[in-house]
Design a protein around this motif. Structure first.
Motif, PDB file in Angstrom:
ATOM      1  N   LYS A 203       5.716 -61.994  21.371  1.00  0.00           N
ATOM      2  CA  LYS A 203       5.795 -62.871  22.620  1.00  0.00           C
ATOM      3  C   LYS A 203       5.582 -64.334  22.112  1.00  0.00           C
ATOM      4  N   ARG A 204       4.790 -64.735  21.330  1.00  0.00           N
ATOM      5  CA  ARG A 204       4.751 -66.192  20.920  1.00  0.00           C
ATOM      6  C   ARG A 204       6.049 -66.735  20.336  1.00  0.00           C
ATOM      7  N   LEU A 205       6.674 -65.932  19.499  1.00  0.00           N
ATOM      8  CA  LEU A 205       8.079 -66.347  19.058  1.00  0.00           C
ATOM      9  C   LEU A 205       8.824 -66.527  20.208  1.00  0.00           C
ATOM     10  N   PHE A 206       8.831 -65.550  21.164  1.00  0.00           N
ATOM     11  CA  PHE A 206      10.018 -65.634  22.445  1.00  0.00           C
ATOM     12  C   PHE A 206       9.504 -67.013  23.126  1.00  0.00           C
ATOM     13  N   GLU A 207       8.159 -67.193  23.320  1.00  0.00           N
ATOM     14  CA  GLU A 207       7.790 -68.379  24.042  1.00  0.00           C
ATOM     15  C   GLU A 207       8.296 -69.776  23.379  1.00  0.00           C
ATOM     16  N   MET A 208       7.945 -69.654  22.168  1.00  0.00           N
ATOM     17  CA  MET A 208       8.277 -70.995  21.249  1.00  0.00           C
ATOM     18  C   MET A 208       9.974 -71.104  21.310  1.00  0.00           C
ATOM     19  N   ALA A 209      10.802 -70.026  21.356  1.00  0.00           N
ATOM     20  CA  ALA A 209      12.094 -70.110  21.388  1.00  0.00           C
ATOM     21  C   ALA A 209      12.624 -70.485  22.711  1.00  0.00           C
ATOM     22  N   GLY A 210      11.800 -70.481  23.747  1.00  0.00           N
ATOM     23  CA  GLY A 210      12.292 -70.818  25.377  1.00  0.00           C
ATOM     24  C   GLY A 210      12.691 -69.591  25.964  1.00  0.00           C
ATOM     25  N   PHE A 211      12.457 -68.161  25.632  1.00  0.00           N
ATOM     26  CA  PHE A 211      13.141 -67.020  25.899  1.00  0.00           C
ATOM     27  C   PHE A 211      11.862 -66.637  26.692  1.00  0.00           C
ATOM     28  N   THR A 212      11.760 -66.908  28.025  1.00  0.00           N
ATOM     29  CA  THR A 212      10.625 -66.508  28.855  1.00  0.00           C
ATOM     30  C   THR A 212      11.256 -65.820  30.068  1.00  0.00           C
ATOM     31  N   ASP A 213      12.667 -65.629  30.207  1.00  0.00           N
ATOM     32  CA  ASP A 213      13.187 -64.723  31.487  1.00  0.00           C
ATOM     33  C   ASP A 213      12.637 -63.683  31.584  1.00  0.00           C
ATOM     34  N   GLU A 214      12.496 -62.940  32.642  1.00  0.00           N
ATOM     35  CA  GLU A 214      12.267 -61.469  32.934  1.00  0.00           C
ATOM     36  C   GLU A 214      13.667 -60.752  33.000  1.00  0.00           C
ATOM     37  N   VAL A 215      13.587 -59.535  32.542  1.00  0.00           N
ATOM     38  CA  VAL A 215      14.818 -58.619  32.461  1.00  0.00           C
ATOM     39  C   VAL A 215      14.595 -57.321  33.532  1.00  0.00           C
ATOM     40  N   LYS A 216      15.549 -57.293  34.347  1.00  0.00           N
ATOM     41  CA  LYS A 216      15.494 -55.917  35.160  1.00  0.00           C
ATOM     42  C   LYS A 216      16.120 -54.907  34.551  1.00  0.00           C
ATOM     43  N   ARG A 217      15.332 -53.712  34.165  1.00  0.00           N
ATOM     44  CA  ARG A 217      16.103 -52.404  33.610  1.00  0.00           C
ATOM     45  C   ARG A 217      16.000 -51.538  34.686  1.00  0.00           C
ATOM     46  N   ILE A 218      17.361 -50.750  35.170  1.00  0.00           N
ATOM     47  CA  ILE A 218      17.445 -49.707  35.998  1.00  0.00           C
ATOM     48  C   ILE A 218      17.798 -48.586  35.076  1.00  0.00           C
ATOM     49  N   ARG A 219      16.817 -47.424  35.440  1.00  0.00           N
ATOM     50  CA  ARG A 219      17.425 -46.266  35.008  1.00  0.00           C
ATOM     51  C   ARG A 219      17.028 -45.067  36.056  1.00  0.00           C
ATOM     52  N   TYR A 220      17.711 -43.940  35.607  1.00  0.00           N
ATOM     53  CA  TYR A 220      17.577 -42.807  36.600  1.00  0.00           C
ATOM     54  C   TYR A 220      16.694 -41.457  35.914  1.00  0.00           C
ATOM     55  N   VAL A 221      15.655 -41.200  36.810  1.00  0.00           N
ATOM     56  CA  VAL A 221      15.223 -40.167  36.575  1.00  0.00           C
ATOM     57  C   VAL A 221      15.446 -39.111  37.529  1.00  0.00           C
ATOM     58  N   GLY A 222      16.316 -38.100  36.908  1.00  0.00           N
ATOM     59  CA  GLY A 222      16.875 -37.117  38.031  1.00  0.00           C
ATOM     60  C   GLY A 222      17.771 -38.050  39.004  1.00  0.00           C
ATOM     61  N   ASN A 223      17.613 -37.577  40.207  1.00  0.00           N
ATOM     62  CA  ASN A 223      18.336 -38.621  41.264  1.00  0.00           C
ATOM     63  C   ASN A 223      17.574 -39.866  41.419  1.00  0.00           C
ATOM     64  N   LYS A 224      16.451 -40.020  41.186  1.00  0.00           N
ATOM     65  CA  LYS A 224      15.638 -41.521  41.330  1.00  0.00           C
ATOM     66  C   LYS A 224      16.002 -42.457  40.657  1.00  0.00           C
ATOM     67  N   GLU A 225      16.408 -43.733  41.271  1.00  0.00           N
ATOM     68  CA  GLU A 225      16.605 -44.853  40.707  1.00  0.00           C
ATOM     69  C   GLU A 225      14.802 -45.598  40.357  1.00  0.00           C
TER      70      GLU A 225
ATOM     71  N   GLU B 186      12.326 -51.378  36.501  1.00  0.00           N
ATOM     72  CA  GLU B 186      11.374 -51.897  35.795  1.00  0.00           C
ATOM     73  C   GLU B 186      11.761 -53.467  35.721  1.00  0.00           C
ATOM     74  N   THR B 187      10.616 -54.229  35.585  1.00  0.00           N
ATOM     75  CA  THR B 187      10.916 -55.783  35.373  1.00  0.00           C
ATOM     76  C   THR B 187       9.991 -56.176  34.340  1.00  0.00           C
ATOM     77  N   LYS B 188      10.342 -56.681  33.209  1.00  0.00           N
ATOM     78  CA  LYS B 188       9.693 -56.912  32.150  1.00  0.00           C
ATOM     79  C   LYS B 188       9.913 -58.356  31.801  1.00  0.00           C
ATOM     80  N   GLU B 189       9.123 -58.829  30.936  1.00  0.00           N
ATOM     81  CA  GLU B 189       9.579 -60.320  30.213  1.00  0.00           C
ATOM     82  C   GLU B 189      10.608 -59.462  29.161  1.00  0.00           C
ATOM     83  N   MET B 190      11.110 -60.412  28.446  1.00  0.00           N
ATOM     84  CA  MET B 190      12.262 -60.138  27.514  1.00  0.00           C
ATOM     85  C   MET B 190      11.708 -59.669  26.195  1.00  0.00           C
ATOM     86  N   TRP B 191      10.687 -60.419  25.841  1.00  0.00           N
ATOM     87  CA  TRP B 191       9.818 -59.903  24.646  1.00  0.00           C
ATOM     88  C   TRP B 191       9.415 -58.588  24.549  1.00  0.00           C
ATOM     89  N   GLU B 192       9.199 -57.978  25.725  1.00  0.00           N
ATOM     90  CA  GLU B 192       8.689 -56.800  25.810  1.00  0.00           C
ATOM     91  C   GLU B 192       9.550 -55.558  25.407  1.00  0.00           C
TER      92      GLU B 192
END
Length: 97
Positions: free
Chosen positions: A5-27, A30-36
């Protein structure tokens, strides 16, 4: 995890990333910070690859990253981008035109 997390902050990468996956038919969204999504191995591989793509000599990158000159594990960290490979190939091809 804090180090990543600290490395990403120092490099200026603080964006959030949205990840979409499917479990069966359900979408599931998840939204997390890039470093996660990144572990130390991926961060190290990105740094090593970036150094090589920027023109640093392999011998210098190995010394900087703590690898010996004949380290068999070094190549596991090198993941050159497709853009870099395309540019290198174009330079090679232009020699024959």
């Amino acid at each position: 995890r804090y180090q990543v997390k600290r490395l990403f902050e120092m490099a200026g990468f603080t964006d959030e990333v949205k990840r979409i996956r499917y479990v069966g038919n359900k979408e599931v969204v998840e939204t997390k910070e890039m470093w996660e999504y990144m572990g130390l191995h991926r961060v190290r591989a990105s740094a090593i690859s970036g150094m090589l793509e920027s023109g640093m000599r392999e011998i210098d990158v190995k010394a900087f990253s703590g690898h010996s000159m004949n380290s068999p594990s070094f190549k596991r960290y090198v993941k050159l981008s497709q853009r870099h490979l395309d540019n290198s190939y174009s330079k090679y091809q232009s020699r024959f035109e």
